[in-house]
Motif scaffolding. Sequence first.
Motif, short mmCIF file in Angstrom:
data_model
loop_
_atom_site.label_atom_id
_atom_site.label_comp_id
_atom_site.label_asym_id
_atom_site.label_seq_id
_atom_site.Cartn_x
_atom_site.Cartn_y
_atom_site.Cartn_z
N TRP A 141 3.77 10.48 -9.37
CA TRP A 141 3.07 10.92 -10.74
C TRP A 141 2.45 12.42 -10.55
O TRP A 141 2.51 13.00 -11.36
CB TRP A 141 1.92 9.80 -11.16
N ILE A 142 1.97 12.67 -9.32
CA ILE A 142 1.35 14.03 -9.10
C ILE A 142 2.48 15.01 -9.13
O ILE A 142 2.32 15.97 -9.89
CB ILE A 142 0.39 13.96 -7.87
N ARG A 197 0.87 -1.23 0.00
CA ARG A 197 0.17 -0.03 0.02
C ARG A 197 1.04 1.21 -0.11
O ARG A 197 0.72 2.11 -0.81
CB ARG A 197 -0.91 -0.02 1.30
N GLU A 198 1.92 1.27 0.70
CA GLU A 198 2.94 2.75 0.72
C GLU A 198 3.38 2.61 -0.51
O GLU A 198 3.66 3.67 -0.84
CB GLU A 198 3.94 2.28 1.80
N TYR A 199 3.93 1.49 -1.19
CA TYR A 199 4.51 1.65 -2.52
C TYR A 199 3.44 2.18 -3.66
O TYR A 199 3.85 3.15 -4.38
CB TYR A 199 5.08 0.07 -2.88
N ILE A 200 2.34 1.94 -3.57
CA ILE A 200 1.22 2.19 -4.26
C ILE A 200 0.99 3.96 -4.15
O ILE A 200 0.95 4.84 -5.11
CB ILE A 200 0.00 1.48 -4.18
N ILE A 201 1.00 4.36 -3.02
CA ILE A 201 0.81 5.83 -2.41
C ILE A 201 2.05 6.63 -3.01
O ILE A 201 1.98 7.58 -3.60
CB ILE A 201 0.57 5.86 -0.88
N ILE A 216 4.12 5.66 -5.66
CA ILE A 216 3.97 6.01 -7.14
C ILE A 216 2.92 7.02 -7.48
O ILE A 216 3.10 7.78 -8.37
CB ILE A 216 3.60 4.62 -7.61
N ILE A 217 1.92 7.00 -6.85
CA ILE A 217 0.91 8.03 -7.23
C ILE A 217 1.44 9.27 -6.84
O ILE A 217 1.26 10.50 -7.37
CB ILE A 217 -0.59 7.77 -6.22
N LEU A 218 2.20 9.77 -5.78
CA LEU A 218 2.62 11.01 -5.35
C LEU A 218 3.75 11.29 -6.33
O LEU A 218 3.77 12.59 -6.34
CB LEU A 218 3.50 10.85 -3.89
N GLU A 254 3.49 15.55 -12.74
CA GLU A 254 2.39 16.35 -13.35
C GLU A 254 2.45 17.75 -13.09
O GLU A 254 2.57 18.83 -13.75
CB GLU A 254 1.13 15.77 -13.36
#
Length: 159
Positions: free
Chosen positions: A13-14, A3-7, A9-11, A17
């Motif tokens: 990506w943000i 779950r931390e790894y996915i968060i 990656i999302i951060l 951008e």
Amino acid sequence: MRREYIIFIILLWILAEGCAENGVEESDLAVTPVETPVVPAEVPQAPAEIVENPENYTSNQTPVENVTVPEAEIPAEPKTVEVKIEDFAFNPDSVTISPGDTVRWTNLDLFTHKVTGPDFSSGTLRDGDSYGFTFTREGTYRYYCSIHASMEGVVIVEG
């Protein structure tokens, strides 16, 4: 941990951008130049007759020769002739010009002078001051400094 790894990656990506944007919308940057066509004005021309040889002349046709206008007949552009006032003298003290030309006197002395002629007067010229007069008629114009009478000059205007 997943779950931390996915968060993470999302951060990323943000963040990526956010760094890619510079605060200007694409529609503000897209400017399309507008071309306005220019159509040259047509110059009307008289119809040209082509005469290939003298045998084709009729009674109402006259051969035309090329005519060249001598340069002396073409009016020259008006010019300005410089006369320096220095060491209590006009330099040059005699100039020959054409009608429409201008003579400009420039005082390079520390003393004041006045250029005075039959049809013109400069008024007081201090060091660095200039006075110009355009001669429109042919003739000989004698002038002098009305402050220092020994200073004399002449302008010859001939067409």
